[in-house]
Motif scaffolding. Structure first.
Motif, mmCIF file in Angstrom:
data_model
loop_
_atom_site.group_PDB
_atom_site.id
_atom_site.type_symbol
_atom_site.label_atom_id
_atom_site.label_comp_id
_atom_site.label_asym_id
_atom_site.label_seq_id
_atom_site.Cartn_x
_atom_site.Cartn_y
_atom_site.Cartn_z
ATOM 1 N N ASP A 1 0.901 -1.315 0.041
ATOM 2 C CA ASP A 1 -0.084 0.047 -0.010
ATOM 3 C C ASP A 1 0.864 1.267 -0.167
ATOM 4 O OD1 ASP A 1 -2.134 -1.475 0.054
ATOM 5 O OD2 ASP A 1 -2.390 -1.285 2.207
ATOM 6 N N SER A 2 1.923 1.484 0.833
ATOM 7 C CA SER A 2 2.819 2.408 0.835
ATOM 8 C C SER A 2 3.571 2.657 -0.533
ATOM 9 C CB SER A 2 4.033 2.149 1.985
ATOM 10 O OG SER A 2 3.307 2.160 3.240
ATOM 11 N N TYR A 3 3.724 1.411 -1.227
ATOM 12 C CA TYR A 3 4.391 1.473 -2.630
ATOM 13 C C TYR A 3 3.436 2.325 -3.508
ATOM 14 C CZ TYR A 3 6.579 -0.360 -6.754
ATOM 15 O OH TYR A 3 7.268 -0.251 -8.018
ATOM 16 N N LEU B 1 4.282 5.891 -5.316
ATOM 17 C CA LEU B 1 4.288 6.175 -6.767
ATOM 18 C C LEU B 1 3.057 7.065 -7.347
ATOM 19 C CD1 LEU B 1 5.110 2.443 -8.332
ATOM 20 C CD2 LEU B 1 6.640 4.734 -7.832
ATOM 21 N N GLY B 2 1.976 6.852 -6.505
ATOM 22 C CA GLY B 2 0.837 7.841 -6.781
ATOM 23 C C GLY B 2 1.152 9.277 -6.829
ATOM 24 N N ARG C 1 -0.424 5.542 -11.977
ATOM 25 C CA ARG C 1 -1.573 5.174 -11.943
ATOM 26 C C ARG C 1 -1.674 3.428 -12.110
ATOM 27 N NH1 ARG C 1 -7.027 5.353 -15.818
ATOM 28 N NH2 ARG C 1 -8.460 3.920 -14.241
ATOM 29 N N ARG C 2 -2.281 2.778 -10.971
ATOM 30 C CA ARG C 2 -1.977 1.407 -11.026
ATOM 31 C C ARG C 2 -3.408 0.724 -11.465
ATOM 32 N NH1 ARG C 2 -2.148 -2.619 -5.614
ATOM 33 N NH2 ARG C 2 -4.113 -1.576 -5.550
ATOM 34 N N THR C 3 -3.346 -0.372 -12.348
ATOM 35 C CA THR C 3 -4.481 -1.098 -12.745
ATOM 36 C C THR C 3 -4.301 -2.356 -12.353
ATOM 37 O OG1 THR C 3 -4.956 0.400 -14.513
ATOM 38 C CG2 THR C 3 -5.947 -1.829 -14.279
ATOM 39 N N ARG D 1 -5.831 8.433 -9.356
ATOM 40 C CA ARG D 1 -5.199 9.877 -9.244
ATOM 41 C C ARG D 1 -3.913 9.737 -8.374
ATOM 42 N NH1 ARG D 1 -8.509 13.790 -10.768
ATOM 43 N NH2 ARG D 1 -10.601 13.426 -11.214
ATOM 44 N N SER D 2 -3.145 10.890 -8.761
ATOM 45 C CA SER D 2 -1.833 10.787 -8.093
ATOM 46 C C SER D 2 -1.848 11.402 -6.643
ATOM 47 C CB SER D 2 -0.801 11.566 -8.958
ATOM 48 O OG SER D 2 0.288 11.776 -8.068
ATOM 49 N N LYS D 3 -1.193 10.872 -5.518
ATOM 50 C CA LYS D 3 -1.438 11.478 -4.295
ATOM 51 C C LYS D 3 -0.775 12.694 -4.053
ATOM 52 C CE LYS D 3 -2.165 10.743 -0.009
ATOM 53 N NZ LYS D 3 -3.637 10.444 0.687
#
Length: 862
Positions: free
Chosen positions: A755-757, A761-762, A767-769, A816-818
């Motif tokens: 989750d931290s990874y 990256l966010g 963006r992860r799918t 979306r990016s953090k």
């Protein structure tokens, strides 16, 4: 006495008998000398010389059954004493030596000696020194080596307490003390540990002290019958303690002290002052002669108790003798003779034994009624023949208790003296020698405890020492500093030195603090100079850097002034170092600066940035960025850096001096190591929390530590975060498709959770799918997660305010990016990878953002 073949001397005090015994032993040896008192008996079989109290002296007996060659009676004028006079009169009349008899006493005794012994030779010994009256003196103005005489325990204690507060204390001598305690107290005065001694009139007999002045706190006393003014001869007996041999002495009164120790100086209407007649009599040694001596039949008949009492009360035939007043032993005899069981005391042997029991001294000083009950119990025990050793041992053991105050210890000493007297009688106690030794041992222990209580209460040795040393050269003071930092004068603590700061002993009274502070400050230059030399010789051992200051032994000895950066902080000596001599202070400051320079080495990269910020060739925009980076202590976010104002051609210059342009942060990698971060924290330059070992990934639920950035419920070190994001960009660059697969091995090895990874990256615009799950019943590895880079989701559009919805942080795992602070440059601009598309024409330079601190700083530098 030592010039004769044998001899005996009778003394008025057990203390004086012991003193002379020790002197004779040094001359003749222990085997030839005996000591006999009521409570102590040392009698070797071949003893030839006897030192005794007057009551215990053997009048006509030696080791071979004959009379002594020499016999002496000291203080023979005590024949006029109401309580003990008949004892001294009997010795004066009947004690004789075979070759020589000496009666030692005051000149007032001469008429009585001539009347009783017309053929006696009178030899006068004139006083070599003179006594001078100097009038009343306040306690604060008494000269050193003074004795203050009072006539009640309450007044003795009151005066001693005042002397403790104002003069450091005094020794205390009273008749109620045991001889051992009196010896210890006298030694306290004689050794010079205290300069004053407070005593009752017991000081006037047998105590040879080094006294210069005698001050009378009172001139009246209770003599057992009434309270009366002292006779001139009694005054002279006490005042004569001042001066020795050819050294003159003085006497006077103590002004401002009442009978309770703090009154008006009057006693029942009597002014505490000598009359002219009394002063003349004392200074000239002229006193009214004695006109009578007290007498009591020393050889009464023991036919029956009434006959014994009648003989003891019969008047003397000689007109110069007077019947002695009823003493305590006769009072006890008369009271017990009235008891019903007294009728059973018959026969001369029993009557004689009963009389000897009645003559037991009243050491408790509780009066005839109380003492008679103790004597009656003793007589009942003796009716069985002897007192058993077990019973005597039990009574002695009950008194073997060192607890309690001065009054309690005095009571136990009086009681043990009674048992010491009982155990000395060979016909009273079985195992006499063993019981006597036990009683004497307990008395010695109680005496030591009483001496300790008196000293603790009435002696402030520290104040006494400092009173003597006031005004002396500081170099002559015996001041020492222990390894624990305790500052002492002649082993008495006066305070503590911590670092280079002296603090007065917290237990000191308010009145003593100024004196202790003055004594400590006298010795401080030498003590502190020695501490400086020892510190430098130890290579600054124990010196630490904490909270923006330099500390040693729990004290801050220097602080650091703020410079352009933490690396250029200057040392400022603490105010306590002003107590150091100039030479020692200069040496210490020089050593501290050298020590600080060595400790500042981890901040060399920060100093390098500071030096570059002063280089005009760097350009105003680069210099502004460097100043912002220095103020942020080596790292800041790209958004805070305002990179849109930084020309790209200046970046190589910044990279050469150690600045890294990361995807999310601008930082100096060298300043993210443990040593510089710890040093910045110790200097107080970086107030953010510190993770001391600077491990790559930490759990973080609170404030973000210095050198880290958030990654969900974890925090990752900024340079490690950059490596992870760079690896993601490298994987993206190698993929020909818009979506690609990332290898999380590097992130996992640093300790990041999945989750931290995703969260990290966010923030960088990835963006992860999630990969499609396997169909039910299918086998093989699951489909991997797909990633794509969407920088617009990781940063706000240009020109949009920071409060725009597009700048809000998405949750971890969201498409979306953090972090809206995404990179402003393309990956190939950082990594050197070939561009896939031709670069577009450079857009027009945007107008400076008025909300950017960087923009204002850049304009100022231009």
């Amino acid at each position: 006495m030592c010039g004769h073949s044998s001899g005996a001397i009778g003394f008025p005090l057990r203390l004086l008998a012991r003193e002379v015994y020790d002197r004779v032993v040094r001359i003749k040896g222990e085997a030839q000398v005996a000591l006999i008192t009521g409570e102590e008996r040392i009698e070797p079989p071949g003893a030839r010389y006897y030192c005794c109290t007057a009551e215990a002296m053997p009048v006509q007996r030696t080791h071979d059954g004959g009379t002594h060659s020499f016999l002496a009676l000291d203080e023979a004028q005590l024949g006029a004493n109401r309580e003990r006079g008949h004892i001294f009169t009997d010795r004066l009349l009947n004690a004789r030596g075979r070759d020589e008899t000496m009666l030692l006493g005051a000149a007032t005794l001469e008429p009585m000696v001539r009347a009783l012994h017309p053929d006696a030779e009178i030899i006068k010994r004139p006083r070599f020194s003179t006594l001078t009256h100097i009038g009343p003196r306040k306690l604060s103005r008494l000269p050193p080596r003074s004795a203050i005489v009072a006539f009640s325990a309450e007044q003795v204690y009151a005066v001693a307490e005042m002397l403790r507060r104002f003069r450091g204390g005094s020794a205390v001598v009273m008749g109620a003390l045991s001889p051992e305690t009196r010896n210890r107290q006298v030694e306290l005065f004689q050794s010079g540990e205290v300069d004053y001694i407070v005593a009752t009139d017991a000081i006037g007999m047998g105590l040879n002290l080094d006294i210069n002045h005698v001050a009378f706190a009172s001139l009246t006393k209770y003599d057992g019958v009434r309270k009366r003014r002292l006779m001139p001869a009694e005054m002279a007996q006490i005042a004569g303690r001042a001066g020795r041999h050819q050294r003159d002495g003085t006497f006077g009164t103590l002004s401002g002290v009442g009978k309770d120790g703090g009154g008006s100086g009057r006693h029942d209407g009597e002014p505490v002052e000598f009359t002219e007649e009394e002063i003349h009599a004392i200074e000239e040694h002229r006193f009214a002669p004695l006109t009578r001596l007290y007498w009591r039949d020393s050889q009464p008949r023991f036919d029956s108790l009434p006959v014994l009492i009648g003989d003891l009360e019969s008047p003397p035939e000689n007109p110069v003798l007077a019947l002695a007043p009823e003493a305590i032993d006769l009072a006890v005899l008369k009271r017990l003779a009235e008891e019903p069981w007294a009728d059973q005391i018959r026969g001369s042997g029993n009557v004689r034994r009963f009389w000897e029991v009645c003559r037991l001294p009243d050491f408790r000083q509780q009066g005839a009624d109380t003492h008679s009950r103790f004597v009656a119990r003793l007589w009942q025990d003796l009716q069985r023949g002897y007192i058993g050793a077990d019973y005597a041992a039990a009574r002695i053991s009950e008194l073997d208790n060192m607890q309690g105050d001065i009054h309690a210890l005095q009571g136990r000493i009086a009681a043990i003296r009674s048992w010491a007297y009982i155990c000395q009688r060979p016909d009273w106690v079985l195992a006499r020698d063993e019981m006597a030794a036990r009683a004497h041992a307990v008395e010695a222990k109680l005496s030591d405890a009483l001496h300790g209580r008196l000293t603790e209460r009435f002696v402030n040795r520290r104040t006494a020492i400092l009173m003597k040393s006031m005004g002396q050269d500081a170099s002559l003071l015996a001041v020492s500093l222990s390894d624990e930092g305790v500052l002492s004068v002649e082993d008495e603590p006066i305070g503590a030195v911590s670092g280079f700061r002296f603090t007065v002993d917290h237990s000191a009274s308010h009145a003593d603090r100024k004196m202790l502070l003055a004594a400590g400050e006298k010795a401080m230059p030498r003590i502190l100079s020695d501490k400086v030399d020892a510190l430098i010789a130890s290579d600054m051992a124990g010196v630490t850097l904490e909270d923006g200051g330099i500390r040693w032994e729990g004290q801050q000895i220097a602080s650091l002034s703020a410079g352009p950066s933490a690396a250029s902080a200057r040392l400022v000596p603490d105010r306590q170092l002003t107590q150091l001599p100039d030479g020692a202070r200069a040496k210490l400051v020089e050593a501290l600066e050298a020590w600080l320079a060595a400790r500042m080495a981890p901040l060399a990269p920060l100093a390098k940035l500071e030096e570059a910020s002063r280089d005009p060739a760097a350009g105003s925009e680069a210099r502004a960025l460097l100043l912002s980076l220095i103020a942020a202590h080596g790292h800041m976010t790209r958004q805070a850096a305002g990179l849109e104002h930084l020309p790209k051609e200046t970046r190589p210059f910044l990279r050469r001096i150690g600045v890294t342009f990361g995807a999310l942060d601008i930082f100096a990698t060298a300043l993210l190591k443990p040593a510089p971060r710890q040093l910045l924290s110790k200097l107080g330059a970086d107030p953010r929390p510190l993770n001391s070992p600077m491990i790559p990934v930490i759990d973080c639920s609170g404030a973000l530590p210095s050198g880290y950035r958030h990654a969900g419920k974890q925090a990752v070190r900024i340079d490690i975060a950059e490596k992870i994001i760079r690896a993601a960009h490298d994987a993206r660059g190698k993929s020909a498709r818009r979506k690609f697969v990332l290898d999380p091995a590097l992130a996992v090895s640093t300790g990041l959770t999945p989750d931290s990874y995703v969260y990290l990256l966010g923030q960088a615009g990835f963006r992860r799918t999630e990969g499609r799950a396997l169909a039910e019943g299918a086998s093989g590895p699951p489909a991997p997660d797909q990633w794509e880079w969407q920088p617009s989701r990781g940063r706000p559009s240009r020109g949009k305010p920071s409060g725009d919805k597009s700048a809000r942080r998405p949750q971890a795992g969201s498409h979306r990016s953090k972090d809206p602070r995404a990179t402003a440059t393309k990956p190939h601009e950082r990594t050197g990878a070939p561009a896939k598309k031709p670069p577009r024409a450079a857009p027009a330079k945007p107008a400076p953002n008025p909300n950017s601190a960087f923009a204002g700083l850049a304009d100022l530098l231009r």
